[in-house]
Scaffold this motif. Structure first.
Motif, PDB file in Angstrom:
ATOM      1  N   LYS A 247      12.411  -1.889   3.771  1.00  0.00           N
ATOM      2  CA  LYS A 247      11.227  -2.618   3.301  1.00  0.00           C
ATOM      3  C   LYS A 247      10.798  -2.085   1.934  1.00  0.00           C
ATOM      4  O   LYS A 247      10.580  -0.882   1.768  1.00  0.00           O
ATOM      5  N   VAL A 248      10.698  -2.986   0.984  1.00  0.00           N
ATOM      6  CA  VAL A 248      10.226  -2.611  -0.362  1.00  0.00           C
ATOM      7  C   VAL A 248       8.966  -3.424  -0.635  1.00  0.00           C
ATOM      8  O   VAL A 248       8.959  -4.648  -0.472  1.00  0.00           O
ATOM      9  N   THR A 249       7.902  -2.734  -1.035  1.00  0.00           N
ATOM     10  CA  THR A 249       6.642  -3.420  -1.344  1.00  0.00           C
ATOM     11  C   THR A 249       6.281  -3.160  -2.798  1.00  0.00           C
ATOM     12  O   THR A 249       6.208  -2.001  -3.223  1.00  0.00           O
ATOM     13  N   VAL A 250       6.111  -4.222  -3.561  1.00  0.00           N
ATOM     14  CA  VAL A 250       5.777  -4.090  -4.990  1.00  0.00           C
ATOM     15  C   VAL A 250       4.296  -4.414  -5.147  1.00  0.00           C
ATOM     16  O   VAL A 250       3.861  -5.523  -4.830  1.00  0.00           O
ATOM     17  N   LEU A 251       3.541  -3.431  -5.638  1.00  0.00           N
ATOM     18  CA  LEU A 251       2.077  -3.546  -5.637  1.00  0.00           C
ATOM     19  C   LEU A 251       1.519  -3.808  -7.030  1.00  0.00           C
ATOM     20  O   LEU A 251       1.782  -3.051  -7.968  1.00  0.00           O
ATOM     21  N   GLY A 252       0.703  -4.859  -7.133  1.00  0.00           N
ATOM     22  CA  GLY A 252       0.050  -5.154  -8.412  1.00  0.00           C
ATOM     23  C   GLY A 252      -1.462  -5.054  -8.268  1.00  0.00           C
ATOM     24  O   GLY A 252      -2.017  -5.550  -7.282  1.00  0.00           O
ATOM     25  N   ARG A 253      -2.104  -4.427  -9.247  1.00  0.00           N
ATOM     26  CA  ARG A 253      -3.566  -4.296  -9.125  1.00  0.00           C
ATOM     27  C   ARG A 253      -4.285  -5.592  -9.500  1.00  0.00           C
ATOM     28  O   ARG A 253      -5.440  -5.783  -9.168  1.00  0.00           O
ATOM     29  N   ARG A 254      -3.574  -6.496 -10.210  1.00  0.00           N
ATOM     30  CA  ARG A 254      -4.194  -7.782 -10.558  1.00  0.00           C
ATOM     31  C   ARG A 254      -3.435  -8.914  -9.845  1.00  0.00           C
ATOM     32  O   ARG A 254      -2.630  -8.667  -8.963  1.00  0.00           O
ATOM     33  N   GLY A 255      -3.674 -10.134 -10.253  1.00  0.00           N
ATOM     34  CA  GLY A 255      -3.093 -11.273  -9.533  1.00  0.00           C
ATOM     35  C   GLY A 255      -1.729 -11.686 -10.078  1.00  0.00           C
ATOM     36  O   GLY A 255      -1.220 -11.107 -11.042  1.00  0.00           O
ATOM     37  N   HIS A 256      -1.154 -12.707  -9.436  1.00  0.00           N
ATOM     38  CA  HIS A 256       0.206 -13.117  -9.815  1.00  0.00           C
ATOM     39  C   HIS A 256       0.248 -13.745 -11.212  1.00  0.00           C
ATOM     40  O   HIS A 256       1.279 -13.710 -11.872  1.00  0.00           O
ATOM     41  N   VAL A 257      -0.862 -14.309 -11.676  1.00  0.00           N
ATOM     42  CA  VAL A 257      -0.861 -14.916 -13.014  1.00  0.00           C
ATOM     43  C   VAL A 257      -0.840 -13.811 -14.090  1.00  0.00           C
ATOM     44  O   VAL A 257      -0.394 -14.027 -15.213  1.00  0.00           O
ATOM     45  N   GLN A 258      -1.287 -12.621 -13.709  1.00  0.00           N
ATOM     46  CA  GLN A 258      -1.323 -11.508 -14.682  1.00  0.00           C
ATOM     47  C   GLN A 258      -0.098 -10.597 -14.558  1.00  0.00           C
ATOM     48  O   GLN A 258       0.034  -9.652 -15.342  1.00  0.00           O
ATOM     49  N   GLY A 259       0.786 -10.873 -13.616  1.00  0.00           N
ATOM     50  CA  GLY A 259       1.960 -10.012 -13.442  1.00  0.00           C
ATOM     51  C   GLY A 259       2.727  -9.874 -14.752  1.00  0.00           C
ATOM     52  O   GLY A 259       2.810 -10.824 -15.536  1.00  0.00           O
ATOM     53  N   VAL A 331      11.571  -7.706   1.017  1.00  0.00           N
ATOM     54  CA  VAL A 331      10.860  -7.342  -0.223  1.00  0.00           C
ATOM     55  C   VAL A 331       9.526  -8.073  -0.201  1.00  0.00           C
ATOM     56  O   VAL A 331       9.490  -9.294   0.003  1.00  0.00           O
ATOM     57  N   HIS A 332       8.446  -7.329  -0.373  1.00  0.00           N
ATOM     58  CA  HIS A 332       7.097  -7.918  -0.384  1.00  0.00           C
ATOM     59  C   HIS A 332       6.494  -7.762  -1.777  1.00  0.00           C
ATOM     60  O   HIS A 332       6.482  -6.655  -2.328  1.00  0.00           O
ATOM     61  N   LEU A 333       6.001  -8.862  -2.319  1.00  0.00           N
ATOM     62  CA  LEU A 333       5.283  -8.799  -3.592  1.00  0.00           C
ATOM     63  C   LEU A 333       3.807  -8.977  -3.246  1.00  0.00           C
ATOM     64  O   LEU A 333       3.406 -10.045  -2.774  1.00  0.00           O
ATOM     65  N   ARG A 334       3.034  -7.906  -3.448  1.00  0.00           N
ATOM     66  CA  ARG A 334       1.624  -7.926  -3.061  1.00  0.00           C
ATOM     67  C   ARG A 334       0.736  -7.918  -4.314  1.00  0.00           C
ATOM     68  O   ARG A 334       1.073  -7.274  -5.310  1.00  0.00           O
ATOM     69  N   PHE A 335      -0.373  -8.609  -4.235  1.00  0.00           N
ATOM     70  CA  PHE A 335      -1.267  -8.703  -5.403  1.00  0.00           C
ATOM     71  C   PHE A 335      -2.664  -8.212  -5.068  1.00  0.00           C
ATOM     72  O   PHE A 335      -3.069  -8.189  -3.903  1.00  0.00           O
ATOM     73  N   LEU A 336      -3.384  -7.863  -6.118  1.00  0.00           N
ATOM     74  CA  LEU A 336      -4.798  -7.465  -6.008  1.00  0.00           C
ATOM     75  C   LEU A 336      -4.979  -6.260  -5.088  1.00  0.00           C
ATOM     76  O   LEU A 336      -5.911  -6.190  -4.285  1.00  0.00           O
ATOM     77  N   LEU A 337      -4.056  -5.315  -5.216  1.00  0.00           N
ATOM     78  CA  LEU A 337      -4.142  -4.060  -4.467  1.00  0.00           C
ATOM     79  C   LEU A 337      -3.965  -2.902  -5.446  1.00  0.00           C
ATOM     80  O   LEU A 337      -2.919  -2.776  -6.085  1.00  0.00           O
ATOM     81  N   ASN A 338      -4.986  -2.083  -5.551  1.00  0.00           N
ATOM     82  CA  ASN A 338      -4.958  -0.980  -6.520  1.00  0.00           C
ATOM     83  C   ASN A 338      -4.817   0.354  -5.787  1.00  0.00           C
ATOM     84  O   ASN A 338      -5.704   0.730  -5.017  1.00  0.00           O
ATOM     85  N   PRO A 339      -3.707   1.083  -6.001  1.00  0.00           N
ATOM     86  CA  PRO A 339      -3.545   2.374  -5.318  1.00  0.00           C
ATOM     87  C   PRO A 339      -4.647   3.356  -5.744  1.00  0.00           C
ATOM     88  O   PRO A 339      -4.898   3.504  -6.935  1.00  0.00           O
ATOM     89  N   VAL A 340      -5.275   3.983  -4.752  1.00  0.00           N
ATOM     90  CA  VAL A 340      -6.331   4.946  -5.092  1.00  0.00           C
ATOM     91  C   VAL A 340      -6.002   6.359  -4.605  1.00  0.00           C
ATOM     92  O   VAL A 340      -6.598   7.322  -5.054  1.00  0.00           O
ATOM     93  N   GLU A 341      -5.044   6.460  -3.660  1.00  0.00           N
ATOM     94  CA  GLU A 341      -4.687   7.804  -3.177  1.00  0.00           C
ATOM     95  C   GLU A 341      -3.319   7.794  -2.492  1.00  0.00           C
ATOM     96  O   GLU A 341      -3.008   6.875  -1.733  1.00  0.00           O
ATOM     97  N   PHE A 342      -2.525   8.845  -2.789  1.00  0.00           N
ATOM     98  CA  PHE A 342      -1.292   9.076  -2.019  1.00  0.00           C
ATOM     99  C   PHE A 342      -1.665  10.039  -0.901  1.00  0.00           C
ATOM    100  O   PHE A 342      -2.196  11.128  -1.161  1.00  0.00           O
ATOM    101  N   VAL A 343      -1.372   9.645   0.332  1.00  0.00           N
ATOM    102  CA  VAL A 343      -1.778  10.468   1.474  1.00  0.00           C
ATOM    103  C   VAL A 343      -0.560  11.251   1.978  1.00  0.00           C
ATOM    104  O   VAL A 343       0.522  10.674   2.143  1.00  0.00           O
ATOM    105  N   PRO A 344      -0.749  12.575   2.232  1.00  0.00           N
ATOM    106  CA  PRO A 344       0.386  13.364   2.727  1.00  0.00           C
ATOM    107  C   PRO A 344       0.874  12.864   4.086  1.00  0.00           C
ATOM    108  O   PRO A 344       0.096  12.338   4.893  1.00  0.00           O
TER     109      PRO A 344
END
Ligand code: FAD
Ligand code: NAP
Length: 534
Positions: A247-259, A331-344
């Motif tokens: 599983k691969v997830t590609v994370l964008g903090r903005r929307g698909h129009v701004q990719g 493969v998942h293309l996800r939008f409007l998700l902003n990483p705020v922390e990597f958790v151990p």
């Protein structure tokens, strides 16, 4: 000294040539006319090669016969192999992009006698395995040459600046790409990546950022070593990537129009299943809808909005398609998700186990929408997190104020660097990513290099390029460089030397598949040892 006016690249070259032809001070008594013009270009990526190409053709222009009677252009490269990200960045399954190397090779092969160290020779020479800042300093180069062009790219990373970024398993896409493409700097990632991705079909990888580098990484991870056997992907990555990551997830903090990705790269992800790679492509309609603000709608309008409109259409179609039940990988293309922390990871807290992302919404005017926090969170389990939020340039030792640390670029105007101590030597210029920042495709470096060449021509014609003052202490240009490197026992790789490496990499006995273009040597010491043995 006043800064020159901005010109279009083509106009600037023509204007530079005209001024060169008409410059009054270019009479036979002009010192520069009597002597050889020596140019060093630091970096053999697209920007260095295009600068060499256009400078060479401008200086060889018969209409400019009153120029310095001879010139030499030396392309100095820290690796024994040339062409920068064309070799170590461009994805292995994009061989058509690498055909630009043919154009670059001609720049060296148009030469008269690269193996000769005479700086009276015309032409462009390769000086590989020579790192500026390690084997020779920038100050020394400026004493040796009339003109020094810095085209050394961006070899560091933007940072997210969030908790957990230093955990094991958080790796920059730059290093990951360098690793699968056999860059000597990154080969030691094999061991940690083997550990992180052991049994890849059961692993989840998150890629943060939605530029074309992120999509390249997602595609390579999904295809796996098995899907890339016929490419020039480095052998060490085949067993690590195996049959592809589950599983691969590609994370964008903005929307698909701004990719920041382009449609060709997006389409490749959507077609992985059809092409037999066993990968289903997932995009969520609710996230596409969330990104469709009034401003986004306006961004899709008009001629400029057309490429984004096509992406919108492709993603809408993909969201509506039923997934192939036989596809074992996703493969998942996800939008409007902003990483705020990597958790151990709970089992071993030195490793990353998940990423907390904040749901965002878009705010702002068309073309300027930013990700606004909403206070809602989603946790994405991950075994490996690739940060793909852009490369960053670094200063060479001793650069001082001419380097803008926060932007990671050299301060310049149309490629000319102002503010360097001009009493110490060569005129200083820059080209490519280190000049304008880490964006743009290979072709973008053409107009960029032409602009720098125009600045050089203009400055030669107006004597802005300072006279070479180190002549008493140093030999001039190529001869001087070779003498210093010999004294320092640096094993320089010249163009014929590189050709030997090239042939060895392409030799059938080293290839695993009949279509594989080459098997790259990945250790500098192996390349140098091979050259000594030949
Ligand atoms: P680089 O290509 O990075 O070249 C810089 C060179 O300088 C390198 O060879 C480096 O080894 C050398 N160097 C660095 N420091 C020193 C030193 N101190 N002394 C001597 N030499 C030094 N564009 C496309 O059109 N199509 C694609 O498919 C594509 N794929 C890409 C994939 C990735 C992963 C990336 C990051 C970019 C991609 N691009 C692609 C963009 C393209 O690669 C860039 O536009 C281009 O490479 C920038 O050229 P450059 O010469 O400025 O930098
Ligand atoms: P890029 O195109 O600049 O994309 C960077 C991505 O990172 C954007 O989606 C950006 O989102 C995101 N980002 C930046 N800061 C972030 C943060 N703090 N948090 C979350 N996300 C963040 O960079 P790239 O992918 O490294 O590519 C570099 C250049 O090489 C590009 O011009 C690209 O086109 C070129 N390239 C071309 C090809 C090809 O032609 N096939 C392949 C690879 C690369 P925001 O927009 O929200 O900032």
């Amino acid at each position: 000294m006043s800064a020159p006016k901005a010109l279009t690249a083509r106009g600037a070259i023509l204007s530079g040539c005209k001024r060169l032809l008409s410059a009054r001070h270019y009479s036979s008594s002009t010192p520069l006319l009597d002597r050889h013009l020596s140019v060093a270009i630091v970096g053999s990526g697209p920007s260095g090669m295009y600068t060499a190409k256009y400078l060479q053709s401008a200086l060889a222009n018969p209409k400019l016969a009153s120029l310095p009677s001879t010139h030499s252009i030396d392309v100095i490269e820290r690796l024994p192999t040339p062409f920068g990200l064309v070799r170590s960045g461009v994805a292995p399954d994009h061989p058509e992009v690498k055909s630009v190397e043919k154009d670059f090779r001609e720049v060296f092969e148009r030469n008269i006698g690269d193996s000769s160290s005479s700086s009276r020779q015309l032409g462009v020479a390769f000086r590989g395995n020579v790192e500026v800042g390690r084997d020779i300093s920038l100050v020394e180069l400026r004493r040796l040459y009339d003109i020094v062009v810095l085209a050394y790219g961006c070899d560091s990373d933007r940072r997210l600046g969030i908790p957990g970024e230093n955990l094991q398993g958080v790796v920059s896409a730059r290093e990951f790409v360098g690793w699968y493409n056999g860059h000597p700097r990154d080969v030691d990632l094999t061991e940690p990546l083997s550990e992180l991705l052991s049994n890849p079909a059961e692993k989840s990888v998150s890629v943060i950022g939605q530029g074309n580098v992120a999509l390249d990484c997602a595609r390579v991870l999904a295809k796996g070593g098995e899907g890339l056997r016929s490419t020039d992907i480095s052998a060490h990555s085949l067993p690590v990537l195996g049959g592809g990551v589950g599983k691969v997830t590609v994370l964008g903090r903005r929307g698909h129009v701004q990719g920041a990705f382009t449609i060709k790269e997006l389409r490749e992800l959507t077609k992985l299943s059809k092409e037999g790679h066993g990968v289903s492509f997932h995009v969520r309609e609710d996230e596409l809808d969330l990104g469709m603000t009034d401003s986004s709608r306006q961004e899709l309008e008009g001629r400029l909005g057309r490429p984004k409109g096509r992406i919108n259409k492709l993603l809408r179609a993909a969201a509506a398609v039923a997934h192939d039940p036989k596809a074992a990988k996703e493969v998942h293309l996800r939008f409007l998700l902003n990483p705020v922390e990597f958790v151990p990871d709970t089992a071993d807290p030195t490793f990353v186990g998940s990423i907390i992302c904040e749901r965002t919404r878009l705010g702002g005017d068309p073309g300027k929408q930013s990700a606004v926090a909403t206070g809602e969170y989603e946790t994405i389990p991950t075994h490996l997190a690739l940060t793909s939020i852009g490369y960053k340039g670094k200063a060479l030792p001793g650069m001082g104020d001419i380097f803008n640390e926060s932007e990671g670029v050299i301060v310049n105007q149309n490629g000319q660097i102002y503010g360097a101590d001009e009493s110490t030597g060569a005129g200083l210029y820059c080209s490519g990513w280190i000049k304008r920042g880490p964006s743009g495709i290979i072709g973008t470096n053409i107009s960029d290099a032409k602009e720098t060449v125009a600045s050089i021509l203009r400055d030669i014609s107006t004597d802005v390029a300072p006279p070479h003052i180190g002549r008493e202490q140093y030999n001039h240009g190529r001869e001087g460089l070779d003498a210093i490197l010999k004294e320092r026992e640096t094993q320089v790789v010249d163009w014929p030397g590189y050709i030997k490496i090239d042939l060895a990499e392409k030799s059938a006995s080293n290839l695993r598949h009949e279509d594989q273009p080459r098997e790259k040597m990945t250790r500098v010491e192996d390349m140098l040892a091979a050259l000594r043995a030949l």
